[in-house]
Each structure stands twice: as C-alpha cells, then as structure tokens.
Design a protein around this motif. Structure first.
Motif, PDB file in Angstrom:
ATOM      1  N   UNK A 160       0.833  -1.202   0.000  1.00  0.00           N
ATOM      2  CA  UNK A 160       0.000   0.000   0.000  1.00  0.00           C
ATOM      3  C   UNK A 160       0.868   1.252   0.000  1.00  0.00           C
ATOM      4  N   UNK A 161       1.937   1.217   0.784  1.00  0.00           N
ATOM      5  CA  UNK A 161       2.825   2.378   0.883  1.00  0.00           C
ATOM      6  C   UNK A 161       3.484   2.694  -0.459  1.00  0.00           C
ATOM      7  N   UNK A 162       3.864   1.664  -1.225  1.00  0.00           N
ATOM      8  CA  UNK A 162       4.462   1.900  -2.547  1.00  0.00           C
ATOM      9  C   UNK A 162       3.491   2.640  -3.461  1.00  0.00           C
ATOM     10  N   UNK A 163       2.238   2.234  -3.409  1.00  0.00           N
ATOM     11  CA  UNK A 163       1.225   2.906  -4.234  1.00  0.00           C
ATOM     12  C   UNK A 163       1.038   4.349  -3.787  1.00  0.00           C
ATOM     13  N   UNK A 164       1.093   4.589  -2.484  1.00  0.00           N
ATOM     14  CA  UNK A 164       0.942   5.950  -1.964  1.00  0.00           C
ATOM     15  C   UNK A 164       2.097   6.840  -2.394  1.00  0.00           C
ATOM     16  N   UNK A 165       3.309   6.347  -2.289  1.00  0.00           N
ATOM     17  CA  UNK A 165       4.491   7.120  -2.653  1.00  0.00           C
ATOM     18  C   UNK A 165       4.477   7.482  -4.135  1.00  0.00           C
ATOM     19  N   UNK A 166       3.938   6.595  -4.953  1.00  0.00           N
ATOM     20  CA  UNK A 166       3.877   6.851  -6.397  1.00  0.00           C
ATOM     21  C   UNK A 166       2.965   8.021  -6.746  1.00  0.00           C
ATOM     22  N   UNK A 167       2.101   8.437  -5.825  1.00  0.00           N
ATOM     23  CA  UNK A 167       1.173   9.536  -6.080  1.00  0.00           C
ATOM     24  C   UNK A 167       1.764  10.900  -5.725  1.00  0.00           C
ATOM     25  N   UNK A 168       2.897  10.911  -5.056  1.00  0.00           N
ATOM     26  CA  UNK A 168       3.492  12.158  -4.569  1.00  0.00           C
ATOM     27  C   UNK A 168       4.197  12.904  -5.708  1.00  0.00           C
ATOM     28  N   UNK A 169       4.014  14.220  -5.742  1.00  0.00           N
ATOM     29  CA  UNK A 169       4.662  15.073  -6.746  1.00  0.00           C
ATOM     30  C   UNK A 169       5.847  15.798  -6.119  1.00  0.00           C
ATOM     31  N   UNK A 170       6.898  16.060  -6.888  1.00  0.00           N
ATOM     32  CA  UNK A 170       8.066  16.792  -6.356  1.00  0.00           C
ATOM     33  C   UNK A 170       7.664  18.143  -5.766  1.00  0.00           C
ATOM     34  N   UNK A 171       8.303  18.482  -4.653  1.00  0.00           N
ATOM     35  CA  UNK A 171       8.105  19.793  -4.041  1.00  0.00           C
ATOM     36  C   UNK A 171       6.880  19.919  -3.157  1.00  0.00           C
ATOM     37  N   UNK A 172       6.137  18.857  -2.950  1.00  0.00           N
ATOM     38  CA  UNK A 172       4.907  18.950  -2.171  1.00  0.00           C
ATOM     39  C   UNK A 172       5.183  19.056  -0.669  1.00  0.00           C
TER      40      UNK A 172
END
Length: 260
Positions: free
Chosen positions: A83-95
């Motif tokens: 689940x954490x891998x899927x969550x990290x994949x949604x993060x955009x640079x600089x957020x």
C-alpha cells in the motif's frame, strides 16, 4: 500432521479473539500444522456462536479494542508496504506532505525517492524518527501531549498547529471504514484532529488494509466526499469494493500502481 483436537485449537482461537487479536487463517494453519480449511471450519463455528466476525482471510473480534501503536508496528508489514508503494507513487516533487500517525504510513518513509524536495509534517513520533534517520527530508513535528494509542499528538495544540497549515497532500490514518459509517477512528481526540487535517489538505488519501472494511470504530471522521482516494489491497473482496464504490469512495488498487 499435528494431532491437536479441533476443540483445543478453537479454544486457542477464542482466547486470542478475547484479547482483541485478529485471526489470520493462513498463519494459524501453519502454527497448528493443519489445512486452512480446518481453520476456516473453526472460524465458521465460532462465528455461528457469535464469538467473532468472519472477514477475508480470517476473523476479527466482535468489537476490536484499540491497540497502542507499538503493538501495530511490525504487524502485516508486507501488506502495508505494498500500500505504501502505491501511496508514494502519487506524490509530486516539491509537495508539502502530512503523514498522519499510523503503522501503514510509517512504511512510506523508506520508500520515498531522494531529491523529491518534499517537506514532511507529522504528528507521529515513529514517523518523525524514521524521517530523521533518513536525513534528507525537511521535517515538521506537530507537538503536544502524546497519545500512546495514536502514537502521536492529537490534543488542542496539535489541532491549532494544523489549522495554520496549507497541506498539499495528506495521508490519513483510518481505523475503520464502511459504506454507511464513512471513515472512523477509536479515539475521540484523534477524530477531532483528523477532521482539521482533512479541512487543511488539498489532496486527502488513506491507505486501507482489507480488514478495515469490517472494523467498527465509534468516532466518525467523515464520509466519502471528505477523502479523495482510498488505496486498497489488490485482492480486496468484490463485495467490499462494490459497497465502497457505491458509497462514493474512489479506489486505487495497490497492485495497479507502479512502484516508484
């Protein structure tokens, strides 16, 4: 094969349920050296007696008591990491990210790519410690009295700190979810804190292991409209998936998102 009588095995299961522990059929089958079908028969018998609730892969107590975060960390880490891998994949640079206290959100820290230039705020002692150990991500720790069940601060000072923030993406900790009850937690102060967190976040996401669709928690945070995405396990039972979608939740299956 183990020659333990089924009644003896059921006694063990019943005792663990009384302690508020989740029963995983595969783990129990390995422990007693019996088939999963044998364990499932035990669970059906106990459910018929009103002593547990059957869920995908095992059973839960009729009302699961809240466990301190120290007890939850280390449980089912493989599932949580997917689940954490899927969550990290949604993060955009600089957020500007908020990682709410929770053992599943903790798994995200080690998976974050370097050079994302994100900032992490958290109310979790364990998440803050993990970010500090990395040494490459700016950290804001929300202070206040530490709730040992939550594993972080959720008191009035923590709520006030969140009220002054503009959060790009929040990963919310959730104890229970249902079509009728929405998203809920065990602790009253935690619910108040999370409502403010939802209010101050542009994007709101929760990582949900499948058994949480069958949990019950007394303090409601909000409904489907209050959260943007639920990241769920790829083998979430179809009945739970359908009920969630019909209630208005938007689902992302963890197996459908590429690892970062």
């Amino acid at each position: 094969m183990n020659t333990s009588l089924p009644l003896s095995r059921r006694d063990v299961i019943e005792a663990r349920l009384a302690e508020g522990r989740q029963i995983i059929a595969a783990s129990l089958a390995a422990e007693f050296d019996v088939s999963e079908d044998a364990v499932r028969r035990d669970l059906r018998a106990l459910a018929a007696e009103g002593k547990c609730r059957r869920v995908y892969g095992g059973a839960l107590p009729l009302l699961t008591p809240s466990q301190p975060i120290s007890a939850r960390i280390g449980q089912e880490t493989g599932r949580k990491r997917v689940l954490a891998r899927a969550a990290v994949a949604m993060i955009e640079p600089g957020e500007f990210l908020f990682l709410d206290s929770g053992s599943t959100n903790l798994e995200m820290v080690d998976l974050l790519q370097k050079n994302l230039e994100v900032t992490i705020a958290t109310n979790s002692i364990d998440i803050a410690s993990a970010v500090m150990k990395r040494g490459d991500i700016p950290l804001i720790l929300i202070g206040g009295a530490v709730n040992p069940i939550v594993g972080g601060s959720v008191d009035a000072s923590a709520v006030a700190a969140i009220e002054a923030m503009n959060i790009d993406r929040c990963f919310l900790g959730v104890c229970a979810i249902s079509a009728g009850g929405g998203i809920s937690v065990y602790e009253h102060a935690d619910a108040i804190f999370k409502r403010m967190l939802l209010k101050r976040s542009a994007s709101r996401i929760a990582l949900i292991t499948s058994e949480k669709f069958h949990e019950r928690a007394p303090h409601r945070i909000g409904a489907a409209a209050d959260i943007d995405w639920l990241i769920v396990e790829n083998d979430l039972p179809e009945t739970d998936e359908t009920a969630a979608v019909e209630a208005g939740f938007s689902l992302v299956k963890a197996g459908d998102v590429a690892s970062p």
